[in-house]
Design an enzyme around this catalytic site. Sequence first.
Site, PDB file in Angstrom:
ATOM      1  N   ASP A  58       0.849  -1.210   0.000  1.00 25.80           N
ATOM      2  CA  ASP A  58       0.000   0.000   0.000  1.00 25.80           C
ATOM      3  C   ASP A  58       0.876   1.250   0.000  1.00 25.80           C
ATOM      4  O   ASP A  58       1.037   1.904   1.026  1.00 25.80           O
ATOM      5  CB  ASP A  58      -0.892  -0.077   1.253  1.00 25.80           C
ATOM      6  CG  ASP A  58      -1.793   1.130   1.436  1.00 25.80           C
ATOM      7  OD1 ASP A  58      -2.141   1.775   0.431  1.00 25.80           O
ATOM      8  OD2 ASP A  58      -2.161   1.418   2.604  1.00 25.80           O
ATOM      9  N   THR A 117     -10.239   7.192   3.863  1.00 23.46           N
ATOM     10  CA  THR A 117     -11.351   7.021   4.817  1.00 23.46           C
ATOM     11  C   THR A 117     -11.222   7.959   6.017  1.00 23.46           C
ATOM     12  O   THR A 117     -12.091   8.002   6.879  1.00 23.46           O
ATOM     13  CB  THR A 117     -11.443   5.555   5.288  1.00 23.46           C
ATOM     14  OG1 THR A 117     -10.118   5.063   5.510  1.00 23.46           O
ATOM     15  CG2 THR A 117     -12.129   4.695   4.269  1.00 23.46           C
ATOM     16  N   ARG A 179     -14.068  -0.890  12.145  1.00 22.46           N
ATOM     17  CA  ARG A 179     -14.075  -0.791  13.608  1.00 22.46           C
ATOM     18  C   ARG A 179     -15.222  -1.620  14.159  1.00 22.46           C
ATOM     19  O   ARG A 179     -16.265  -1.737  13.507  1.00 22.46           O
ATOM     20  CB  ARG A 179     -14.281   0.669  14.058  1.00 22.46           C
ATOM     21  CG  ARG A 179     -13.132   1.615  13.716  1.00 22.46           C
ATOM     22  CD  ARG A 179     -11.870   1.276  14.497  1.00 22.46           C
ATOM     23  NE  ARG A 179     -10.768   2.197  14.251  1.00 22.46           N
ATOM     24  CZ  ARG A 179      -9.877   2.083  13.269  1.00 22.46           C
ATOM     25  NH1 ARG A 179      -9.954   1.088  12.404  1.00 22.46           N
ATOM     26  NH2 ARG A 179      -8.889   2.957  13.167  1.00 22.46           N
ATOM     27  N   ARG A 209      -5.325  -1.166  13.487  1.00 16.79           N
ATOM     28  CA  ARG A 209      -5.179  -1.040  14.946  1.00 16.79           C
ATOM     29  C   ARG A 209      -6.097  -1.931  15.762  1.00 16.79           C
ATOM     30  O   ARG A 209      -5.714  -2.376  16.838  1.00 16.79           O
ATOM     31  CB  ARG A 209      -5.337   0.438  15.342  1.00 16.79           C
ATOM     32  CG  ARG A 209      -4.099   1.237  14.973  1.00 16.79           C
ATOM     33  CD  ARG A 209      -4.367   2.708  14.921  1.00 16.79           C
ATOM     34  NE  ARG A 209      -5.133   3.076  13.738  1.00 16.79           N
ATOM     35  CZ  ARG A 209      -5.415   4.324  13.386  1.00 16.79           C
ATOM     36  NH1 ARG A 209      -5.014   5.323  14.141  1.00 16.79           N
ATOM     37  NH2 ARG A 209      -6.100   4.584  12.290  1.00 16.79           N
TER      38      ARG A 209
HETATM   39  O1  C5P Z   1      -5.582   1.073  11.981  1.00 14.38           O
HETATM   40  P1  C5P Z   1      -6.580   1.177  10.865  1.00 14.38           P
HETATM   41  O2  C5P Z   1      -7.524  -0.011  10.786  1.00 14.38           O
HETATM   42  O3  C5P Z   1      -7.301   2.503  10.856  1.00 14.38           O
HETATM   43  O4  C5P Z   1      -5.691   1.086   9.567  1.00 14.38           O
HETATM   44  C1  C5P Z   1      -6.203   1.297   8.280  1.00 14.38           C
HETATM   45  C2  C5P Z   1      -5.112   1.122   7.288  1.00 14.38           C
HETATM   46  O5  C5P Z   1      -5.645   1.321   5.996  1.00 14.38           O
HETATM   47  C3  C5P Z   1      -3.932   2.087   7.434  1.00 14.38           C
HETATM   48  O6  C5P Z   1      -2.773   1.336   7.141  1.00 14.38           O
HETATM   49  C4  C5P Z   1      -4.177   3.132   6.379  1.00 14.38           C
HETATM   50  O7  C5P Z   1      -2.958   3.618   5.838  1.00 14.38           O
HETATM   51  C5  C5P Z   1      -4.934   2.353   5.313  1.00 14.38           C
HETATM   52  N1  C5P Z   1      -5.815   3.109   4.440  1.00 14.38           N
HETATM   53  C6  C5P Z   1      -6.874   3.886   4.894  1.00 14.38           C
HETATM   54  N2  C5P Z   1      -7.670   4.570   4.010  1.00 14.38           N
HETATM   55  C7  C5P Z   1      -7.449   4.474   2.699  1.00 14.38           C
HETATM   56  C8  C5P Z   1      -6.386   3.684   2.226  1.00 14.38           C
HETATM   57  C9  C5P Z   1      -5.601   3.006   3.129  1.00 14.38           C
HETATM   58  O8  C5P Z   1      -7.105   3.935   6.096  1.00 14.38           O
HETATM   59  N3  C5P Z   1      -8.254   5.075   1.847  1.00 14.38           N
END
Ligand code: C5P
Length: 229
Positions: A58, A117, A179, A209
């Site tokens: 990513d 997001t 979440r 997370r």
């Molecule tokens: O910890 P969490 O579940 O929020 O992590 C979401 C992951 O998805 C992170 O690594 C973030 O960089 C990635 N991501 C995101 N939104 C996007 C693309 C990638 O949150 N549109």
Amino acid sequence: MRDVIIACDFSSKEETLNFLNKFNNKNLFLKIGMELFYSTGIDFVKELKKEGYKIFLDLKLHDIPNTVYKTIKMLSNIGVDIINVHAAGGIEMMQAAKKAIEENKSKTQLIAVTQLTSITEEVMQNELLIKNTLIETVIKYAQNTKKANLDGIVCSPLEVKYVKEVCGSDFICVTPGIRFLQSSKDDQKRVTTPQQAKELGSTYIVVGRVITSSDNPEEVYNICVEEFK
Ligand code: C5P
């Protein structure tokens, strides 16, 4: 095809391996983002592939078409399963990325980020001066991605239904922003549970997370799989 991708947002190889050692299940789909990639580099990605993990790299490339072309030319040679660019880079940039994949005869799937997001409609309109609604923007970026012949997009589960209506049911929708009802949203804004993401039609959910900061990551991972399958 539906699967749970674990976002390995760690800063070192040691931290990542310690985390992965907590799992009995080694048949995992991992997301390597900027933090881990910039600190460990391409060799660690190859190592994880050799161990049998599926990898979504990513790196969210967003640059001029020639730079993205040359970067994808290199990245699509290492056997990762998914790589991505920002749809905001435009159709020409996405076509250049796709050309690199085709020239390499690579099986790596190429997807594009629509709107992060963590972005709300208010921020998009007032800071970024994109005057359309968030959903219109995501749909337009998804259409641009499809036009450039990429395999799919990254969006919030909340947008999947609308994207699939215009881009077709096979269009891959990778959705972060996952979440449980009781968990903190952190910096994410457009979130759902794994079960809602399934009901809304996500192809892959990306969970960071919620899993990585748990005392028992495999248990939380299994709950996500159970809800999403
Ligand atoms: O910890 P969490 O579940 O929020 O992590 C979401 C992951 O998805 C992170 O690594 C973030 O960089 C990635 N991501 C995101 N939104 C996007 C693309 C990638 O949150 N549109």
